[in-house]
Motif scaffolding. Structure first.
Motif, PDB file in Angstrom:
ATOM      1  N   VAL A 212       0.878  -1.178   0.000  1.00 53.89           N
ATOM      2  CA  VAL A 212       0.000   0.000   0.000  1.00 53.89           C
ATOM      3  C   VAL A 212       0.914   1.226   0.000  1.00 53.89           C
ATOM      4  O   VAL A 212       1.602   1.489   0.978  1.00 53.89           O
ATOM      5  N   ARG A 213       0.907   1.955  -1.117  1.00 51.69           N
ATOM      6  CA  ARG A 213       1.824   3.089  -1.233  1.00 51.69           C
ATOM      7  C   ARG A 213       1.177   4.409  -0.841  1.00 51.69           C
ATOM      8  O   ARG A 213       1.807   5.306  -0.326  1.00 51.69           O
ATOM      9  N   SER A 214      -0.116   4.533  -1.182  1.00 52.75           N
ATOM     10  CA  SER A 214      -0.735   5.853  -1.000  1.00 52.75           C
ATOM     11  C   SER A 214      -1.966   5.765  -0.093  1.00 52.75           C
ATOM     12  O   SER A 214      -2.467   4.664   0.182  1.00 52.75           O
ATOM     13  N   PRO A 215      -2.461   6.917   0.375  1.00 53.26           N
ATOM     14  CA  PRO A 215      -3.590   6.909   1.300  1.00 53.26           C
ATOM     15  C   PRO A 215      -4.813   6.214   0.721  1.00 53.26           C
ATOM     16  O   PRO A 215      -5.051   6.251  -0.492  1.00 53.26           O
ATOM     17  N   VAL A 216      -5.547   5.576   1.618  1.00 58.24           N
ATOM     18  CA  VAL A 216      -6.725   4.814   1.184  1.00 58.24           C
ATOM     19  C   VAL A 216      -7.938   5.301   1.971  1.00 58.24           C
ATOM     20  O   VAL A 216      -7.881   5.449   3.185  1.00 58.24           O
ATOM     21  N   ASN A 217      -9.028   5.556   1.263  1.00 52.78           N
ATOM     22  CA  ASN A 217     -10.297   5.870   1.910  1.00 52.78           C
ATOM     23  C   ASN A 217     -11.148   4.612   1.937  1.00 52.78           C
ATOM     24  O   ASN A 217     -11.686   4.195   0.910  1.00 52.78           O
ATOM     25  N   PHE A 218     -11.260   4.004   3.111  1.00 54.38           N
ATOM     26  CA  PHE A 218     -12.106   2.817   3.212  1.00 54.38           C
ATOM     27  C   PHE A 218     -13.554   3.225   3.429  1.00 54.38           C
ATOM     28  O   PHE A 218     -13.839   4.160   4.184  1.00 54.38           O
ATOM     29  N   VAL A 219     -14.456   2.512   2.786  1.00 56.72           N
ATOM     30  CA  VAL A 219     -15.896   2.670   3.077  1.00 56.72           C
ATOM     31  C   VAL A 219     -16.512   1.281   3.125  1.00 56.72           C
ATOM     32  O   VAL A 219     -15.942   0.329   2.575  1.00 56.72           O
ATOM     33  N   THR A 220     -17.658   1.181   3.776  1.00 62.58           N
ATOM     34  CA  THR A 220     -18.424  -0.071   3.659  1.00 62.58           C
ATOM     35  C   THR A 220     -19.406   0.132   2.507  1.00 62.58           C
ATOM     36  O   THR A 220     -19.608   1.265   2.050  1.00 62.58           O
ATOM     37  N   ARG A 221     -20.043  -0.947   2.078  1.00 60.47           N
ATOM     38  CA  ARG A 221     -21.044  -0.803   1.009  1.00 60.47           C
ATOM     39  C   ARG A 221     -22.141   0.172   1.442  1.00 60.47           C
ATOM     40  O   ARG A 221     -22.601   0.997   0.670  1.00 60.47           O
ATOM     41  N   GLU A 222     -22.559   0.034   2.725  1.00 56.10           N
ATOM     42  CA  GLU A 222     -23.646   0.886   3.228  1.00 56.10           C
ATOM     43  C   GLU A 222     -23.229   2.355   3.220  1.00 56.10           C
ATOM     44  O   GLU A 222     -24.010   3.220   2.847  1.00 56.10           O
ATOM     45  N   MET A 223     -21.981   2.618   3.636  1.00 50.19           N
ATOM     46  CA  MET A 223     -21.505   4.017   3.632  1.00 50.19           C
ATOM     47  C   MET A 223     -21.564   4.589   2.218  1.00 50.19           C
ATOM     48  O   MET A 223     -21.937   5.743   2.012  1.00 50.19           O
ATOM     49  N   MET A 244     -16.410  10.619   5.637  1.00 53.31           N
ATOM     50  CA  MET A 244     -15.065  10.430   6.211  1.00 53.31           C
ATOM     51  C   MET A 244     -15.146  10.157   7.715  1.00 53.31           C
ATOM     52  O   MET A 244     -14.412   9.317   8.246  1.00 53.31           O
ATOM     53  N   ILE A 245     -16.053  10.861   8.389  1.00 49.95           N
ATOM     54  CA  ILE A 245     -16.197  10.638   9.843  1.00 49.95           C
ATOM     55  C   ILE A 245     -16.698   9.214  10.083  1.00 49.95           C
ATOM     56  O   ILE A 245     -16.165   8.475  10.928  1.00 49.95           O
ATOM     57  N   ALA A 246     -17.704   8.815   9.303  1.00 48.59           N
ATOM     58  CA  ALA A 246     -18.253   7.450   9.460  1.00 48.59           C
ATOM     59  C   ALA A 246     -17.150   6.424   9.227  1.00 48.59           C
ATOM     60  O   ALA A 246     -17.016   5.438   9.973  1.00 48.59           O
ATOM     61  N   SER A 247     -16.331   6.666   8.215  1.00 52.60           N
ATOM     62  CA  SER A 247     -15.248   5.745   7.880  1.00 52.60           C
ATOM     63  C   SER A 247     -14.250   5.648   9.036  1.00 52.60           C
ATOM     64  O   SER A 247     -13.817   4.564   9.426  1.00 52.60           O
ATOM     65  N   ARG A 248     -13.915   6.815   9.592  1.00 49.64           N
ATOM     66  CA  ARG A 248     -12.947   6.861  10.687  1.00 49.64           C
ATOM     67  C   ARG A 248     -13.479   6.099  11.913  1.00 49.64           C
ATOM     68  O   ARG A 248     -12.756   5.345  12.563  1.00 49.64           O
ATOM     69  N   LEU A 249     -14.797   6.306  12.190  1.00 46.96           N
ATOM     70  CA  LEU A 249     -15.387   5.630  13.352  1.00 46.96           C
ATOM     71  C   LEU A 249     -15.427   4.112  13.143  1.00 46.96           C
ATOM     72  O   LEU A 249     -15.178   3.331  14.047  1.00 46.96           O
ATOM     73  N   MET A 254      -6.157   3.333  10.497  1.00 42.35           N
ATOM     74  CA  MET A 254      -5.463   2.242   9.796  1.00 42.35           C
ATOM     75  C   MET A 254      -3.987   2.572   9.559  1.00 42.35           C
ATOM     76  O   MET A 254      -3.234   1.720   9.085  1.00 42.35           O
ATOM     77  N   SER A 255      -3.571   3.821   9.905  1.00 37.89           N
ATOM     78  CA  SER A 255      -2.155   4.160   9.704  1.00 37.89           C
ATOM     79  C   SER A 255      -1.274   3.337  10.655  1.00 37.89           C
ATOM     80  O   SER A 255      -0.099   3.118  10.390  1.00 37.89           O
ATOM     81  N   LYS A 256      -1.881   2.859  11.760  1.00 38.91           N
ATOM     82  CA  LYS A 256      -1.139   1.995  12.698  1.00 38.91           C
ATOM     83  C   LYS A 256      -0.658   0.721  12.005  1.00 38.91           C
ATOM     84  O   LYS A 256       0.264   0.066  12.430  1.00 38.91           O
ATOM     85  N   PHE A 257      -1.364   0.355  10.939  1.00 35.91           N
ATOM     86  CA  PHE A 257      -1.039  -0.895  10.238  1.00 35.91           C
ATOM     87  C   PHE A 257      -0.270  -0.641   8.944  1.00 35.91           C
ATOM     88  O   PHE A 257      -0.140  -1.526   8.102  1.00 35.91           O
ATOM     89  N   GLY A 258       0.165   0.608   8.764  1.00 41.10           N
ATOM     90  CA  GLY A 258       1.009   0.912   7.599  1.00 41.10           C
ATOM     91  C   GLY A 258       0.257   1.509   6.426  1.00 41.10           C
ATOM     92  O   GLY A 258       0.818   1.668   5.337  1.00 41.10           O
ATOM     93  N   ILE A 259      -1.037   1.821   6.639  1.00 39.57           N
ATOM     94  CA  ILE A 259      -1.800   2.400   5.519  1.00 39.57           C
ATOM     95  C   ILE A 259      -1.874   3.916   5.710  1.00 39.57           C
ATOM     96  O   ILE A 259      -2.472   4.390   6.676  1.00 39.57           O
ATOM     97  N   PRO A 260      -1.245   4.693   4.803  1.00 34.81           N
ATOM     98  CA  PRO A 260      -1.212   6.148   4.991  1.00 34.81           C
ATOM     99  C   PRO A 260      -2.615   6.750   5.146  1.00 34.81           C
ATOM    100  O   PRO A 260      -3.552   6.344   4.448  1.00 34.81           O
ATOM    101  N   LYS A 261      -2.711   7.692   6.086  1.00 36.47           N
ATOM    102  CA  LYS A 261      -4.006   8.330   6.372  1.00 36.47           C
ATOM    103  C   LYS A 261      -4.380   9.283   5.229  1.00 36.47           C
ATOM    104  O   LYS A 261      -3.535  10.066   4.801  1.00 36.47           O
ATOM    105  N   PRO A 262      -5.608   9.249   4.750  1.00 39.93           N
ATOM    106  CA  PRO A 262      -5.953  10.162   3.643  1.00 39.93           C
ATOM    107  C   PRO A 262      -6.185  11.588   4.113  1.00 39.93           C
ATOM    108  O   PRO A 262      -6.804  11.802   5.142  1.00 39.93           O
ATOM    109  N   GLU A 263      -5.662  12.529   3.351  1.00 41.66           N
ATOM    110  CA  GLU A 263      -5.911  13.952   3.633  1.00 41.66           C
ATOM    111  C   GLU A 263      -7.195  14.379   2.937  1.00 41.66           C
ATOM    112  O   GLU A 263      -7.873  15.294   3.366  1.00 41.66           O
ATOM    113  N   GLU A 264      -7.480  13.711   1.822  1.00 39.98           N
ATOM    114  CA  GLU A 264      -8.648  14.089   1.027  1.00 39.98           C
ATOM    115  C   GLU A 264      -9.699  12.996   1.110  1.00 39.98           C
ATOM    116  O   GLU A 264      -9.384  11.823   1.331  1.00 39.98           O
TER     117      GLU A 264
END
Ligand SMILES: Cc1cc2nc3c(=O)[nH]c(=O)nc-3n(C[C@H](O)[C@H](O)[C@H](O)COP(=O)(O)OP(=O)(O)OC[C@H]3O[C@@H](n4cnc5c(N)ncnc54)[C@H](O)[C@@H]3O)c2cc1C
Length: 402
Positions: A212-223, A244-249, A254-264
């Protein structure tokens, strides 16, 4: 209902290039309006991306009603997110119902509009195995380009990749993780395909790592569904902020696991860089539990040893390149011209004026994306509105506009 001309020399009103879901949707809609068309597809089957070049566990990421084609809903009793096998079955029914009969093994190489005759001239090469390889010419008043956002597997340049001692495959060849149990597998690329393939590998007992090189925005299908609803009622940046707030909650840091935090946010990233939000179907849990290891960018490869940008190296048996696709070289002169910005601005105006092209609903948007980059005169044909040649005249197969 209209059946496409069986005789290829017979002139069609519309030529549709590409037999993926968008192309067959266009064909279905034209058929329902009794408009004669010809569908040219370079593969030897319809929707090859779904039938041939995707992994077994793939499900559609969006609710089924947003993925169905015009005039034929996906059955009510099917799951909300049908698996690939059901989606292909649905496409098969669609093709049979509308008697869509693509001309297969025809790779369109150029399209140009002839002002004198008011028709498109489309040159397509016969690429059938054992075929002549000859270039055939087709002609029609209207052109729909439905060649998708991406075509051929993209393989990045990585120093020493050719020296890798194990198996290297592209995600388009990956089916499932059965053969990889207990193998050390590195997935390069962290888009939806890469993340889901990593999940599949780990579920099949492979010792799985993902780059994983760049920031990732995770969402669920519902989000994702909610976000689509929110943007209808709220200003864009609010809808994005809430997502973004829902995703964070939901996913935590996930940056603890090596996935860069997204700014956007996910939609800004989609618009700016064409990067889709990551619809998580279980990969995050496996990353958290340590079943999937996250690694930084690959620097070089020496034999089975892969060296990463943090200076560390690990050995692997298999590399899966989930590095996406690229538009085929030399594909479709006249189908991918430049000046996209102008087209986008003009198309936005057209949309504001609520001018509509031939298709309806989600697929209409897809076909708009695929074929329209400038407003066209609306012309009447057998009671239906059809795009003027201008619409397709300077089209391109770039990123979605709408
Ligand atoms: C792994 C994966 C998962 C996906 N999951 C989803 C999902 O869950 N939901 C969703 O909505 N979308 C998903 N997508 C996006 C996918 O692109 C669309 O679902 C859909 O396939 C797009 O349809 P299309 O017809 O526009 O493009 P494509 O399916 O790419 O079809 C384009 C067609 O044009 C043909 N073609 C290209 N160039 C030429 C040429 N020069 N001459 C003739 N024919 C040509 C190609 O062979 C192809 O058949 C996914 C994509 C991938 C790769």
């Amino acid at each position: 209902m209209f059946s496409p001309p069986q005789n290829m020399n017979e002139e069609a009103e519309v030529i549709v290039v590409g037999g993926g879901p968008s192309g067959i949707a266009a064909a279905g809609a034209l058929s329902a309006l009794s408009i004669p068309y010809l569908l040219l597809e370079r593969a030897d089957c319809f929707a090859p991306l779904w039938q041939r070049h995707s992994y077994d566990r793939l499900h559609i990421h969006l609710p089924k009603h947003t993925c169905q084609l015009p005039h034929m809903p996906i059955p009510d009793d099917w799951p909300k997110y049908p698996p690939k096998s059901l989606f292909v079955q649905y496409l098969q029914r669609y093709v049979s119902h509308f008697r869509i009969n693509p001309v297969y093994n025809r790779s369109v190489e150029s399209a140009s509009y002839d002002n004198a005759s008011g028709r498109w001239r489309v040159a397509a090469r016969d690429v059938s195995p054992g075929g002549t390889g000859a270039v055939e010419e087709y002609s029609a008043r209207f052109l729909v380009v439905a060649t998708g956002e991406s075509c051929d597997p993209f393989v990045p340049k990585v120093e020493g990749l050719e020296s890798f001692g194990g198996k290297v495959m592209h995600s388009t060849e990956y089916k499932n993780g059965e053969e990889f149990a207990k193998k050390r597998v590195l997935v390069v690329g962290s888009g939806n395909s890469g993340m889901e393939i990593a999940l599949d590998l780990a579920s099949h007992g492979a010792i799985t790592s993902i780059v994983v090189r760049s920031p990732v925005n995770f969402v669920t299908r519902e989000m994702l569904n909610w976000a689509v609803v929110l943007v209808k009622y709220l200003p864009f940046h609010w809808a994005e902020k809430i997502t973004m707030i829902a995703s964070r909650l939901w996913f935590g840091d996930m940056s603890k696991f090596g996935i860069p935090k997204p700014e956007e946010g996910p939609f800004t990233m989609k618009m700016k860089y064409g990067k889709y939000p990551l619809v998580d179907v279980g990969t995050c849990a496996k990353i958290r539990s340590g079943e999937i290891q996250v690694l930084p960018a690959v620097k070089s490869i020496r034999g089975n040893e892969v060296v990463f940008e943090n200076g560390r190296s690990h050995s692997f048996d298999v590399i899966v390149l989930a590095t996406g696709q690229t538009v085929a070289q030399g594909q479709g002169r006249g189908l991918h011209p430049g000046r996209r910005r102008d087209r986008e601005a003009e198309l936005s105006e057209q949309v504001e004026r609520k001018e509509r092209l031939v298709l309806r609903g989600t697929v209409e948007k897809r076909v708009l994306r695929s074929c329209a980059r400038r407003p066209g005169r609306r012309e009447r044909h057998k009671g239906a509105s059809v795009t003027s040649p201008d619409v397709a005249k300077e089209n391109c197969g770039g990123k979605p506009l709408l």
